[in-house]
Design a protein around this motif. Sequence first.
Motif, PDB file in Angstrom:
ATOM      1  N   PHE A 115      37.572 -87.716  31.229  1.00  0.00           N
ATOM      2  CA  PHE A 115      37.140 -86.360  30.926  1.00  0.00           C
ATOM      3  C   PHE A 115      37.319 -85.453  32.135  1.00  0.00           C
ATOM      4  O   PHE A 115      37.322 -85.922  33.284  1.00  0.00           O
ATOM      5  N   THR A 116      37.450 -84.164  31.880  1.00  0.00           N
ATOM      6  CA  THR A 116      37.487 -83.174  32.953  1.00  0.00           C
ATOM      7  C   THR A 116      36.049 -82.808  33.302  1.00  0.00           C
ATOM      8  O   THR A 116      35.110 -83.164  32.581  1.00  0.00           O
ATOM      9  N   ILE A 117      35.870 -82.088  34.395  1.00  0.00           N
ATOM     10  CA  ILE A 117      34.533 -81.624  34.771  1.00  0.00           C
ATOM     11  C   ILE A 117      33.969 -80.748  33.661  1.00  0.00           C
ATOM     12  O   ILE A 117      32.805 -80.880  33.272  1.00  0.00           O
ATOM     13  N   LYS A 118      34.795 -79.840  33.103  1.00  0.00           N
ATOM     14  CA  LYS A 118      34.335 -79.009  31.987  1.00  0.00           C
ATOM     15  C   LYS A 118      33.904 -79.862  30.799  1.00  0.00           C
ATOM     16  O   LYS A 118      32.927 -79.554  30.131  1.00  0.00           O
ATOM     17  N   GLY A 119      34.648 -80.925  30.540  1.00  0.00           N
ATOM     18  CA  GLY A 119      34.309 -81.810  29.436  1.00  0.00           C
ATOM     19  C   GLY A 119      32.960 -82.484  29.640  1.00  0.00           C
ATOM     20  O   GLY A 119      32.146 -82.570  28.717  1.00  0.00           O
ATOM     21  N   VAL A 120      32.700 -82.947  30.860  1.00  0.00           N
ATOM     22  CA  VAL A 120      31.414 -83.590  31.155  1.00  0.00           C
ATOM     23  C   VAL A 120      30.286 -82.553  31.115  1.00  0.00           C
ATOM     24  O   VAL A 120      29.186 -82.838  30.628  1.00  0.00           O
ATOM     25  N   LYS A 132      46.318 -77.213  30.965  1.00  0.00           N
ATOM     26  CA  LYS A 132      47.213 -76.509  31.888  1.00  0.00           C
ATOM     27  C   LYS A 132      46.576 -76.351  33.265  1.00  0.00           C
ATOM     28  O   LYS A 132      47.246 -76.428  34.277  1.00  0.00           O
ATOM     29  N   SER A 133      45.254 -76.092  33.299  1.00  0.00           N
ATOM     30  CA  SER A 133      44.589 -75.845  34.579  1.00  0.00           C
ATOM     31  C   SER A 133      44.232 -77.138  35.299  1.00  0.00           C
ATOM     32  O   SER A 133      43.850 -77.111  36.448  1.00  0.00           O
ATOM     33  N   ARG A 134      44.380 -78.262  34.644  1.00  0.00           N
ATOM     34  CA  ARG A 134      44.030 -79.546  35.246  1.00  0.00           C
ATOM     35  C   ARG A 134      45.111 -79.952  36.233  1.00  0.00           C
ATOM     36  O   ARG A 134      46.283 -79.947  35.913  1.00  0.00           O
ATOM     37  N   PRO A 135      44.713 -80.334  37.476  1.00  0.00           N
ATOM     38  CA  PRO A 135      45.731 -80.789  38.413  1.00  0.00           C
ATOM     39  C   PRO A 135      46.355 -82.079  37.918  1.00  0.00           C
ATOM     40  O   PRO A 135      45.729 -82.869  37.252  1.00  0.00           O
ATOM     41  N   SER A 136      47.600 -82.283  38.258  1.00  0.00           N
ATOM     42  CA  SER A 136      48.290 -83.469  37.785  1.00  0.00           C
ATOM     43  C   SER A 136      48.085 -84.587  38.791  1.00  0.00           C
ATOM     44  O   SER A 136      48.717 -84.638  39.828  1.00  0.00           O
ATOM     45  N   LEU A 137      47.115 -85.456  38.488  1.00  0.00           N
ATOM     46  CA  LEU A 137      46.780 -86.588  39.340  1.00  0.00           C
ATOM     47  C   LEU A 137      47.049 -87.872  38.576  1.00  0.00           C
ATOM     48  O   LEU A 137      47.039 -87.877  37.349  1.00  0.00           O
ATOM     49  N   PRO A 138      47.236 -88.964  39.279  1.00  0.00           N
ATOM     50  CA  PRO A 138      47.399 -90.224  38.563  1.00  0.00           C
ATOM     51  C   PRO A 138      46.107 -90.562  37.822  1.00  0.00           C
ATOM     52  O   PRO A 138      45.025 -90.245  38.287  1.00  0.00           O
ATOM     53  N   ALA A 139      46.239 -91.190  36.689  1.00  0.00           N
ATOM     54  CA  ALA A 139      45.074 -91.553  35.889  1.00  0.00           C
ATOM     55  C   ALA A 139      44.208 -92.530  36.668  1.00  0.00           C
ATOM     56  O   ALA A 139      44.708 -93.482  37.243  1.00  0.00           O
ATOM     57  N   PRO A 140      42.860 -92.295  36.706  1.00  0.00           N
ATOM     58  CA  PRO A 140      41.990 -93.166  37.476  1.00  0.00           C
ATOM     59  C   PRO A 140      41.782 -94.523  36.836  1.00  0.00           C
ATOM     60  O   PRO A 140      41.301 -95.432  37.444  1.00  0.00           O
ATOM     61  N   VAL A 175      32.981 -87.081  22.080  1.00  0.00           N
ATOM     62  CA  VAL A 175      33.472 -85.807  21.569  1.00  0.00           C
ATOM     63  C   VAL A 175      34.598 -86.055  20.585  1.00  0.00           C
ATOM     64  O   VAL A 175      35.471 -86.865  20.844  1.00  0.00           O
ATOM     65  N   HIS A 176      34.568 -85.353  19.484  1.00  0.00           N
ATOM     66  CA  HIS A 176      35.674 -85.393  18.521  1.00  0.00           C
ATOM     67  C   HIS A 176      36.256 -83.995  18.448  1.00  0.00           C
ATOM     68  O   HIS A 176      35.915 -83.202  17.588  1.00  0.00           O
ATOM     69  N   ARG A 177      37.116 -83.680  19.398  1.00  0.00           N
ATOM     70  CA  ARG A 177      37.741 -82.354  19.410  1.00  0.00           C
ATOM     71  C   ARG A 177      39.113 -82.472  20.027  1.00  0.00           C
ATOM     72  O   ARG A 177      39.357 -83.341  20.863  1.00  0.00           O
ATOM     73  N   PRO A 178      40.011 -81.581  19.624  1.00  0.00           N
ATOM     74  CA  PRO A 178      41.314 -81.585  20.286  1.00  0.00           C
ATOM     75  C   PRO A 178      41.159 -81.120  21.730  1.00  0.00           C
ATOM     76  O   PRO A 178      40.288 -80.332  22.028  1.00  0.00           O
ATOM     77  N   VAL A 179      41.990 -81.635  22.602  1.00  0.00           N
ATOM     78  CA  VAL A 179      41.973 -81.204  23.996  1.00  0.00           C
ATOM     79  C   VAL A 179      42.432 -79.752  24.047  1.00  0.00           C
ATOM     80  O   VAL A 179      43.445 -79.383  23.461  1.00  0.00           O
ATOM     81  N   ILE A 235      41.744 -92.027  21.709  1.00  0.00           N
ATOM     82  CA  ILE A 235      41.241 -91.822  20.365  1.00  0.00           C
ATOM     83  C   ILE A 235      39.813 -91.279  20.398  1.00  0.00           C
ATOM     84  O   ILE A 235      39.391 -90.578  19.501  1.00  0.00           O
ATOM     85  N   LEU A 236      39.074 -91.589  21.468  1.00  0.00           N
ATOM     86  CA  LEU A 236      37.699 -91.135  21.569  1.00  0.00           C
ATOM     87  C   LEU A 236      37.597 -89.687  22.010  1.00  0.00           C
ATOM     88  O   LEU A 236      36.581 -89.066  21.805  1.00  0.00           O
ATOM     89  N   ARG A 237      38.634 -89.115  22.622  1.00  0.00           N
ATOM     90  CA  ARG A 237      38.524 -87.745  23.076  1.00  0.00           C
ATOM     91  C   ARG A 237      39.369 -86.773  22.281  1.00  0.00           C
ATOM     92  O   ARG A 237      39.113 -85.600  22.321  1.00  0.00           O
ATOM     93  N   THR A 238      40.372 -87.219  21.603  1.00  0.00           N
ATOM     94  CA  THR A 238      41.281 -86.260  21.005  1.00  0.00           C
ATOM     95  C   THR A 238      40.962 -85.939  19.561  1.00  0.00           C
ATOM     96  O   THR A 238      41.527 -85.015  19.006  1.00  0.00           O
ATOM     97  N   GLY A 239      40.082 -86.713  18.928  1.00  0.00           N
ATOM     98  CA  GLY A 239      39.782 -86.449  17.533  1.00  0.00           C
ATOM     99  C   GLY A 239      40.934 -86.845  16.637  1.00  0.00           C
ATOM    100  O   GLY A 239      41.140 -86.282  15.582  1.00  0.00           O
ATOM    101  N   SER A 240      41.717 -87.805  17.046  1.00  0.00           N
ATOM    102  CA  SER A 240      42.863 -88.264  16.271  1.00  0.00           C
ATOM    103  C   SER A 240      42.428 -88.698  14.884  1.00  0.00           C
ATOM    104  O   SER A 240      41.322 -89.158  14.685  1.00  0.00           O
ATOM    105  N   SER A 241      43.299 -88.568  13.923  1.00  0.00           N
ATOM    106  CA  SER A 241      42.966 -88.944  12.556  1.00  0.00           C
ATOM    107  C   SER A 241      42.878 -90.452  12.397  1.00  0.00           C
ATOM    108  O   SER A 241      42.388 -90.949  11.406  1.00  0.00           O
ATOM    109  N   ALA A 242      43.355 -91.206  13.386  1.00  0.00           N
ATOM    110  CA  ALA A 242      43.301 -92.659  13.331  1.00  0.00           C
ATOM    111  C   ALA A 242      41.958 -93.134  13.881  1.00  0.00           C
ATOM    112  O   ALA A 242      41.884 -93.780  14.904  1.00  0.00           O
TER     113      ALA A 242
END
Length: 158
Positions: free
Chosen positions: A67-72, A107-115, A97-101, A121-128
Amino acid sequence: MDKSPDAFRTISEAAEELDLPQHVLRFWETRFSNIKPLKRGGGRRYYRPEDVLLLKGIRHLLYDRGFTIKGVQRILKDQGIRYVIGIGEGRVMEPVVHRPVDEEETKSRPSLPAPGPRVSILRTGSSAALDAADREKLASVLRELLDCKRILERAREG
């Protein structure tokens, strides 16, 4: 000598327990109004046990769940501090959260390697969506991983 679980922690002790640099904890204090350590003479910070659990929950959401800081911040606002403390205690929680990113957020998120690994599926609200059996399997794996993490932490301390 180890401190009691109910003892207050200095910023260095909290940072070591969370495996984070101290400056990250000071930065999080500026972003999360719920983090309020006691401050004594000379500005020394003392974290209550529930502060450390809250920090653990925030760390898990940011670093392990992606999650981003805004997300938390949104989770703290919508779900409450008890929910995030529960995550810090290692309790398995339902999807947060069940919402699209939000595209602007991305766009404003810095591009860092994934921690760490992400379960999008838990954050994007995917239909699956996961069914109950899959959620239970994931919850079981998460409990095992948290147990392994605790064992490793104890081994590092010993």
